[in-house]
Design an enzyme around this catalytic site. Structure first.
Site, PDB file in Angstrom:
ATOM      1  CB  SER A   1      -8.276   5.189   0.297  1.00  0.00           C
ATOM      2  OG  SER A   1      -7.167   4.673   0.982  1.00  0.00           O
TER       3      SER A   1
ATOM      4  CG  ASP B   1      -1.055   2.336   3.580  1.00  0.00           C
ATOM      5  OD1 ASP B   1      -0.850   1.823   4.701  1.00  0.00           O
ATOM      6  OD2 ASP B   1      -2.164   2.737   3.208  1.00  0.00           O
TER       7      ASP B   1
ATOM      8  CE  LYS C   1      -0.605   1.412   8.353  1.00  0.00           C
ATOM      9  NZ  LYS C   1      -1.866   1.999   7.824  1.00  0.00           N
TER      10      LYS C   1
ATOM     11  CB  SER D   1      -5.074   7.519  12.167  1.00  0.00           C
ATOM     12  OG  SER D   1      -5.859   6.476  11.620  1.00  0.00           O
TER      13      SER D   1
ATOM     14  NE  ARG E   1       2.276  -3.146   5.962  1.00  0.00           N
ATOM     15  CZ  ARG E   1       1.243  -2.552   5.377  1.00  0.00           C
ATOM     16  NH1 ARG E   1       1.129  -1.228   5.396  1.00  0.00           N
ATOM     17  NH2 ARG E   1       0.326  -3.277   4.767  1.00  0.00           N
TER      18      ARG E   1
ATOM     19  NE  ARG F   1     -11.964   7.560   2.936  1.00  0.00           N
ATOM     20  CZ  ARG F   1     -11.001   6.723   3.346  1.00  0.00           C
ATOM     21  NH1 ARG F   1     -10.678   5.676   2.598  1.00  0.00           N
ATOM     22  NH2 ARG F   1     -10.354   6.951   4.476  1.00  0.00           N
TER      23      ARG F   1
ATOM     24  N   GLY G   1      -8.704  -3.579   7.492  1.00  0.00           N
ATOM     25  CA  GLY G   1      -8.780  -2.665   8.622  1.00  0.00           C
ATOM     26  C   GLY G   1      -9.542  -1.396   8.282  1.00  0.00           C
TER      27      GLY G   1
END
Length: 748
Positions: A334, A627, A654, A479, A658, A338, A406
């Site tokens: 993540s 996750d 996902k 989210s 899952r 970024r 995604g």
């Protein structure tokens, strides 16, 4: 009977195949089909009598005819394998013959001239003519070089026209597939443009460079001291001059267009060298190096693939083992995403260390390179981003391909919504099944114009030149990707943009914006930004990814005798749900050496084996571990008693569903796992068996079942594991280092 069944059983596809032109390509086509028994009779014709004799002697054809009319009599398929400029005369002769219902096809490397010529001599393009181009060859030539396996795993491009007979197309397609070629269909014009760029232009440049250097006075010195790079580039200048003369004349329109584009780029490079434009040169060189690696991986099917159609990469996880030692998992995905996004939009040069060199994060780098950002690396986790400012992005040359990521797609949607240019975001087969309305809907409320495929799925086309208005958005579900998307759009919107989330999610975007000097207001569950400020370049040290660490946390918890330390792990409080849940289950987890690096809390995590117990997972922890649930399901299977998860419906959308995929796999291994609409119920403590499970191309599923083998009674074979490279490229080597018994079994 289906075509596939015919191919497998060796049933002839055609009664009589005629090959006109018994060189390498025509001879290999004839020989391959003859050896496979897919033609009742293979007849050859060539103007050279010796080639005709050799073709029969070498078993390339059954017999040869002495003239074209004799050869074509009673033909079902006629393959035209003559030089491209000889095609006009050959087609004129064929137009004078009664060919009945014979299917015509050819092997020329330019298709427009073949189609035009056929239309002229026949009066119209014959409906049973299927133009084709096998992209295969050899340094050898002639019928003596014919190989029945020449086309195996090589591209063959068929270029049917709008009124081409579907049965004729299907037949030619099947013949090439019988030779194990990778067949694709393409429009004539597009084929010629693609080949002009990828094949014809490089040959023209190689011929031209060698000729130019050979004419100089110092030519001997130039060639004497030429290094490997010169030899590699100019190798293709040793190709057949007559053949390439014909090709350039046949495809001159597309070649000229491509050459003009290249000349403009070459003029820009010359200007950069003359003016000392190091930034321009660095941009070209880094983009070129990265693009070559990026597209080579795609073409080698090492990444960004539709796992249902790619080679099945199988992990074999053997039972038993314990984990000991110290390890540092790759950087947080993540934060890696970024760092590239905000570094690209910042003023100045941003240095990133610890960058995750997985396929998802690399897709983000490629996206910004496509939009004109100069990015050096990654090299051993180091990346240098030469920012262009909030308004410095350039239109990408085509659709932005994001593979399986995604995160890249959702966050980029926000950034691109206010750009002055149109953009299209696309990805692999898995990504194109995932919902994007959750970002498209609020962005449209801000004034963005976004087009999607059915049910809000990718590709996303984002229209440029829109003026965004700030708004307050109450998120219907937690989210971090949606929140981040809207905050990034808010950097360009008039007035304030604020987002309120129903439960805490990871706050990396808010922290990193502040790290780049951009003011962010955070009050309770609401984060807000306003436009009009600037991002300033900074230094980012990416901590180890807690999601990747989770596999080893669970592994050490369930494997008797384990004691490992995971170093420099990001422990952002919006990400530590996995630690909280494991501790509720009785795990022995200790955080040491806690510190802050670049605005992110970091710690070393020591995990020792423990007896786990089943729990009802608190719903407030669900967004903080979204996750990590696949591997937490493995922990639940090893825990005594029942574990219940609710409020996790997001897991169904996902990279895979899952909940269902993990339930299916656990049931295969003998674990009682009952999926529910928003979660799962797992009865733990029983025996975990071995068997075959499928990851469905989901990296986290593949790694989770690798962990399960630590407590299984037999080996676990895990299919569809290629996408582990998206988030954790060195998973297998680290797993082996600390004592797990998992590796690649084979690629079938």
């Amino acid at each position: 009977m289906s075509r596939d069944v015919e191919l497998r059983s060796g049933v002839p596809l055609v009664h009589r195949l005629v090959v006109v032109g018994l060189g390498l390509i025509g001879g290999s086509f004839a020989k391959g089909l003859r050896e496979r028994g897919l033609c009742g009779e293979v007849v050859g014709f060539d103007l050279d009598p010796r080639s005709r004799e050799l073709a029969v002697e070498l078993g390339v054809v059954d017999r040869c005819a002495n003239n074209l009319a004799e050869a074509c009599e009673g033909a079902d398929v006629i393959q035209l394998a003559v030089p491209i400029l000889a095609m006009e005369r050959l087609l004129a002769e064929l137009a004078m013959l009664d060919l009945g219902d014979a299917v015509l096809t050819d092997v020329g490397s330019a298709k427009g001239n073949v189609v035009r010529c056929a239309g002229e001599v026949f009066g119209r393009m014959p409906q049973r003519f299927v133009p084709g181009h096998p992209i295969a060859g050899s340094e050898q030539s002639g019928v003596t070089a014919a190989k029945s396996t020449l086309f195996r795993r090589h591209k063959v491009i068929l270029t049917p026209l709008q009124d081409t007979d579907p049965a004729a197309l299907s037949l030619v397609d099947s013949l090439w597939r019988a030779l194990e070629a990778d067949v694709e269909h393409m429009e004539v014009r597009h084929h010629d443009e693609v080949l002009a760029a990828t094949s014809h232009l490089p040959h023209l440049l190689a011929f031209g460079l060698v000729d130019s250097l050979a004419k100089r006075n110092e030519n001997l010195e130039i060639f004497r001291y030429a290094a490997g790079g010169f030899r590699d580039f100019t190798r293709i200048a040793g190709s057949d001059p007559v053949m390439w003369h014909d090709i350039f004349l046949a495809n001159r329109e597309a070649v000229l267009h491509t050459l003009d584009d290249f000349r403009a780029d070459l003029d820009a490079l010359r200007a950069a060298v003359e003016e000392g434009g190091g930034h321009t040169l660095l941009g070209v060189f880094t983009r070129a190096k990265a693009a070559r690696e990026h597209f080579s991986k795609i073409l080698a099917r090492r990444a960004y693939v539709d796992v249902m159609h790619s080679n099945d990469l199988i992990f074999l996880a053997n039972p038993g083992g314990s984990l000991n030692g110290q390890l540092r998992v790759p950087g947080d995905k993540s934060i890696s995403h970024r760092s590239i996004m905000l570094g690209s939009l910042a003023e100045g040069t941003t240095e990133v260390e610890g960058f995750l060199e997985g396929e998802d994060a690399l897709a983000t780098i490629q996206a910004f390179r496509d939009m004109g950002v100069v990015i050096e690396g990654p090299s051993q986790g180091r990346v240098t981003v030469h920012g262009v400012g909030l308004h410095g992005l350039k239109p990408p040359p085509g659709p932005i391909y994001l593979g399986n990521s995604g995160t890249s797609m959702r966050l980029l949607s926000g950034l691109l919504a206010a750009q002055p240019f149109d953009s299209t975001l696309t990805g692999d087969a898995s990504l194109t099944k995932r919902p994007m309305n959750r970002v498209a809907k609020p962005l449209r409320e801000m004034g963005a114009v976004i087009e999607t495929a059915d049910e809000g799925r990718p590709p996303l086309t984002i229209r440029g030149g829109q003026k965004l208005s700030g708004m307050h958005y109450e998120m219907p579900m937690a989210s971090a990707q949606v929140k981040s998307c809207l905050l990034l759009a808010g950097l360009y919107a008039a007035e304030k943009t604020s987002v309120t989330e129903p439960a805490p999610t990871r706050d990396h975007t808010e922290r990193m914006l502040q790290g780049f000097g951009y003011p962010v207001q955070v009050e309770g569950s609401t984060a807000a930004v306003e436009s009009g400020h600037t991002l300033r370049a900074t230094h980012i040290e990416v901590p180890a990814d807690i999601s990747s660490s989770a596999f080893f946390m669970v592994a050490a918890s369930i494997a008797p005798g384990s004691d490992i330390t995971l170093e420099h792990v990001g422990v952002n409080p919006t990400r530590t749900g996995v630690i909280d849940i494991l501790r509720l289950m009785g795990a022995n987890i200790e955080l040491t050496n806690q510190r802050e690096v670049g605005g992110e809390p970091v710690a070393d995590i020591r995990v020792r084996a423990a007896r786990l117990k089943g729990v009802d997972i608190p719903e407030d922890l669900v967004p903080l571990a979204i996750d990590e649930f696949p591997v937490l399901f493995v922990a639940a299977a090893c825990a005594e008693g029942r574990t219940t998860l609710r409020g996790a419906e997001e897991l169904r959308v996902k990279e895979s569903d899952r909940i269902q995929v993990m339930a299916d796999g656990l049931q295969t291994l003998g674990v009682k796992a009952t999926p529910t609409p928003d979660g799962i119920i797992i009865e733990g403590g029983g025996t975990i068996g071995g068997g075959e499970v499928w990851a469905h191309g989901d990296h986290r599923i593949a790694m989770s079942f690798s962990v399960a083998a630590l407590r299984s009674s037999a080996p676990i074979r895990i299919h569809d594991c290629a996408n582990v490279a998206t988030s954790f490229p060195n998973f297998l080597s680290l797993a082996e280092k600390v004592g797990m018994r998992v590796g690649v079994e084979s690629s079938s």
